[in-house]
Each structure stands twice: as structure tokens, then as C-alpha cells.
Design an enzyme around this catalytic site. Structure first.
Site, PDB file in Angstrom:
ATOM      1  N   ASP A   1     -18.502 -16.790  78.399  1.00  0.00           N
ATOM      2  CA  ASP A   1     -18.683 -15.630  77.510  1.00  0.00           C
ATOM      3  C   ASP A   1     -19.901 -15.797  76.588  1.00  0.00           C
ATOM      4  OD1 ASP A   1     -16.275 -14.967  78.662  1.00  0.00           O
ATOM      5  OD2 ASP A   1     -15.085 -15.582  76.932  1.00  0.00           O
TER       6      ASP A   1
ATOM      7  N   GLY B   1     -10.603 -22.071  79.238  1.00  0.00           N
ATOM      8  CA  GLY B   1     -10.910 -21.726  80.630  1.00  0.00           C
ATOM      9  C   GLY B   1     -11.995 -22.624  81.208  1.00  0.00           C
TER      10      GLY B   1
HETATM   11  O1  F6P Z   1     -13.130 -16.941  78.117  1.00  0.00           O
HETATM   12  C1  F6P Z   1     -13.473 -17.067  79.458  1.00  0.00           C
HETATM   13  C2  F6P Z   1     -12.767 -16.021  80.294  1.00  0.00           C
HETATM   14  O2  F6P Z   1     -13.200 -16.166  81.631  1.00  0.00           O
HETATM   15  C3  F6P Z   1     -12.966 -14.584  79.825  1.00  0.00           C
HETATM   16  O3  F6P Z   1     -14.215 -14.066  80.161  1.00  0.00           O
HETATM   17  C4  F6P Z   1     -11.794 -13.910  80.468  1.00  0.00           C
HETATM   18  O4  F6P Z   1     -11.401 -12.751  79.790  1.00  0.00           O
HETATM   19  C5  F6P Z   1     -10.712 -14.968  80.387  1.00  0.00           C
HETATM   20  O5  F6P Z   1     -11.371 -16.225  80.250  1.00  0.00           O
HETATM   21  C6  F6P Z   1      -9.791 -15.030  81.575  1.00  0.00           C
HETATM   22  O6  F6P Z   1      -8.798 -15.959  81.314  1.00  0.00           O
HETATM   23  P1  F6P Z   1      -7.795 -16.523  82.417  1.00  0.00           P
HETATM   24  O7  F6P Z   1      -8.526 -17.567  83.201  1.00  0.00           O
HETATM   25  O8  F6P Z   1      -6.678 -17.079  81.624  1.00  0.00           O
HETATM   26  O9  F6P Z   1      -7.412 -15.368  83.278  1.00  0.00           O
END
Ligand code: F6P
Length: 360
Positions: free
Chosen positions: A142, A14
Site C-alpha cells: 500500500d 500481510g
Molecule cells: O495491506 C496490504 C493489503 O494487501 C491491502 O492492500 C489489502 O486491502 C489487504 O492487505 C488484504 O488483506 P488480506 O490478505 O487479509 O486479504
């Protein structure tokens, strides 16, 4: 490693604030050594594509405007593990050989990966299999990568969540409401804990500490007894409900993402205390903004240090932050050490000292 080198750099997983500051710093430092930096597009996807997807990153492109910019100029992906790549026909294929081939085709002497623990695990395995040189840089809002006090992106995410509480407080007070803010963080409650303290929350719920609604309700009643008519509650996305469930949202193609625990908590608070509640789900707003000064600083130190490690011929290392400075640690040890909130975390102690309810 002496002489001119070609190093690759990619962002994986991410996005978050500060990634471009890392890229810029690595390019500037490499330029100082007379090296060439190849920016690989969209993480490992750029190395799986044919033709390969990349661009040469020259220092003239790495302006301070780039450093200020959120997201990643290279693009990223948090899908498509090359060891089990989802194919169009629904099967999973090991495509790791293609990535190793791409590294050699590009004539790279080393690769820098900017990612979270999952990305580093994959990239390390690829490096071992393909006999190539790898250095990792930790990034994730995170803040759950082991052996580093902080990962790129965390500080900005906490600042955004804190500002959200600052903005929710006047409405909470004006309407005598309990405002519930749901933040990201996966299985680590660092964002909730830090923003909750900084933003003056009365209750902070994190995945590492199981909560009881009675304890939360008790806190709300105590707040009311002091004459205050509102309360702020922060809930981390992977907090479990009373039956032990982590609340998910379903998306197209069977994808699941955390989301919804804020509604659950708000409903329970209203049910047990009679308070009027409202929920705000902060979501990706925490990832996208201009990086904070601290994220820019750490990112700059990380990017430059990664290049220095390559210059020294030190590989299989993770750049890290410890005791006010950039260091490096064995990558394998960092991956093995998942960093969630421990019971003796100093911020847990601070929260308790302030009388903040942690749900237990
Ligand atoms: O790991 C980073 C994060 O933002 C988490 O906090 C969250 O659960 C996840 O990625 C969300 O992922 P995506 O961008 O795939 O929705």
C-alpha cells in the site's frame, strides 16, 4: 553495543515481495558482526506459542535464491493483536506479557520487525511495555507508511498492476471495451496512481479523490471522439460509491475485506456511456511474485541498516528511504504520519498533465 549479540527478526501483517531479501540482508550483516539472528515464526504468533516458534538463521541458509523468493520464509500474520487477542470463547485477552516474556526467554538484545504501520504500532507498544529494544522496517504494497518514500513490496505490486494493464489493453482494443482493473491499496491510492500512469490508463480512481460518474463518462466520450474504441480504467479498492460506501466482501467469521468497487464502476460506465465493460480484480496477485530489482535493493539496504542501528545502540527508529538512500527516522513520528496520496502529490500532477481523468 559491543560484543556478541542475539537479535530477533519477524515479519508481521500481510506478506509482500521483498521480505526475504530484508531477512537475508539482516542475517548477512549480523553475521559480519559475529551476531546470532533468531527468526521468529508467523509474527507475534511465534512469541505467543509455547514452546516458542523460531529458528536460528545462519548465513548459509540465506542464499540468493531466498532473496528472489516471494512471501516470507518466516510466515506472518495480520490477525491477533496481542493487546486484544481473540480467544476461543469469543473474549479478548491482553497477552502482551507473554510476548515480552518470550523476548527475554530467547535472550534477545534487540528485535527487528518488518511490517506496516499497524504492526509497528503494536510492536513499539510491546517494546515500551517490556523495556526491550526495537527497530522497524517498513513493508507494505500500500506504500502508506509515513516518513519513507517507499516501503518494501510497493514496487513489485506496481509492476504487477502495470503488467495487468499491458495485458488488458489488447483485449480492450480488440473488443472495443472499457476494461476496469481493481487494485489493492486500502485507503491509499498509490498503487492505482503509479500503475495507472505507467500502464496508460485513461481513468484512475483513488480513495483520496471522490469521483463523479459524469466526469468518468465524459472522459470515455472524449476518448471515443479521438477515434479510439477502448479505454482502461484503474480503480483502487477503497474508492467510495456515490452514497459514500466502501464496498466490502464478507467472509466466514464476520471478516470483511475490500472488494467489488470495480464492478460498481464498470456498471455505472456501461449505464452512462453504453460501453461494453469488463472487470478484473487483481487481488493478492499483487503481493506474491518474485520481488523487482528495486524491491530487492531497498530491502537489502533496509535489512543491513537495521542491524547497523542496533550496533550503534539506536532504537525506537524506523528504517526509511529518502533521496536515493537509506536513512532512519523516529518510529513514533512515522506511525503518526499516515501517507496517503496528497492533492499535491507529484504523480497527481503528472496524471493531470497527461490528461488522465482522476474522477473529479
Ligand atoms: O495491506 C496490504 C493489503 O494487501 C491491502 O492492500 C489489502 O486491502 C489487504 O492487505 C488484504 O488483506 P488480506 O490478505 O487479509 O486479504
Amino acid at each position: 553495543m559491543a560484543g556478541e549479540k542475539r537479535i530477533g527478526i519477524l515479519t508481521s501483517g500481510g506478506d509482500c515481495a521483498g521480505l526475504n531479501a530484508v531477512i537475508r540482508a539482516a542475517v548477512c550483516r549480523a553475521d559480519g558482526l559475529g551476531w546470532t539472528v533468531i527468526g521468529i515464526k508467523e509474527g507475534t504468533s511465534g512469541l505467543l506459542a509455547r514452546p516458542l516458534r523460531y529458528e536460528v538463521l545462519t548465513p548459509d541458509k540465506m542464499t540468493t535464491a531466498v532473496m528472489r523468493q516471494g512471501g516470507t520464509i518466516l510466515g506472518t500474520t495480520n490477525k491477533g493483536d496481542p493487546f486484544a487477542f481473540p480467544m476461543a470463547d469469543g473474549t479478548l485477552k491482553d497477552r502482551s506479557v507473554e510476548i515480552v516474556g518470550a523476548y527475554h526467554e530467547l535472550g534477545l538484545d534487540a528485535l527487528i520487525g518488518i511490517g506496516g504501520d499497524g504492526s509497528h504500532q503494536i510492536l513499539r507498544r510491546l517494546a515500551q511495555q517490556g523495556g526491550f529494544n526495537y527497530v522497524g522496517i517498513p513493508k507494505t504494497i500500500d506504500n502508506d507508511v509515513g516518513l519513507t518514500e517507499v516501503s518494501v513490496g510497493f514496487d513489485t505490486a506496481v509492476a504487477v498492476a502495470t503488467e495487468a494493464l499491458d495485458r488488458l489493453q489488447p483485449t480492450a482494443a480488440s473488443h472495443a471495451r472499457v476494461m476496469v482493473l481493481e487494485v489493492m491499496g486500502r485507503d491509499a491510492g498509490h498503487i492505482a496512481l503509479a500503475a495507472g500512469i505507467a500502464g496508460g490508463a485513461d481513468v484512475i480512481l483513488i480513495p483520496e479523490i471522490p469521483f463523479s460518474i459524469d466526469s468518468v463518462a465524459q472522459k470515455i466520450r472524449e476518448v471515443r471522439k479521438t477515434g479510439r474504441n477502448f479505454a482502461l480504467v484503474v480503480v483502487s479498492e477503497a474508492v467510495k460509491t456515490a452514497d459514500g460506501t466502501k464496498v466490502h466482501k464478507d467472509y466466514h467469521g464476520g471478516e470483511k475485506r475490500f472488494g467489488g468497487i470495480g464492478d460498481y464502476v464498470a456498471f455505472k460506465i456501461a449505464d452512462t456511456t453504453g460501453a461494453e465493460t469488463r472487470v478484473t480484480v487483481l487481488g493478492h496477485v499483487q503481493r506474491g511474485s518474485m520481488p523487482s530489482w528495486r524491491d530487492r535493493l531497498i530491502a537489502s539496504a533496509f535489512g543491513a541498516h537495521a542491524v547497523d542501528l542496533i550496533a550503534e545502540g539506536k532504537f525506537d527508529r524506523l528504517v526509511a528511504w529518502s533521496d536515493r538512500r537509506v536513512i532512519d527516522v523516529p518510529l513514533q513520528e512515522a506511525i503518526a504520519e499516515y501517507q496517503d496520496v496528497k492533492p499535491d502529490d507529484p504523480l497527481v500532477t503528472t496524471a493531470r498533465a497527461l490528461g488522465i481523468c482522476l474522477g473529479d
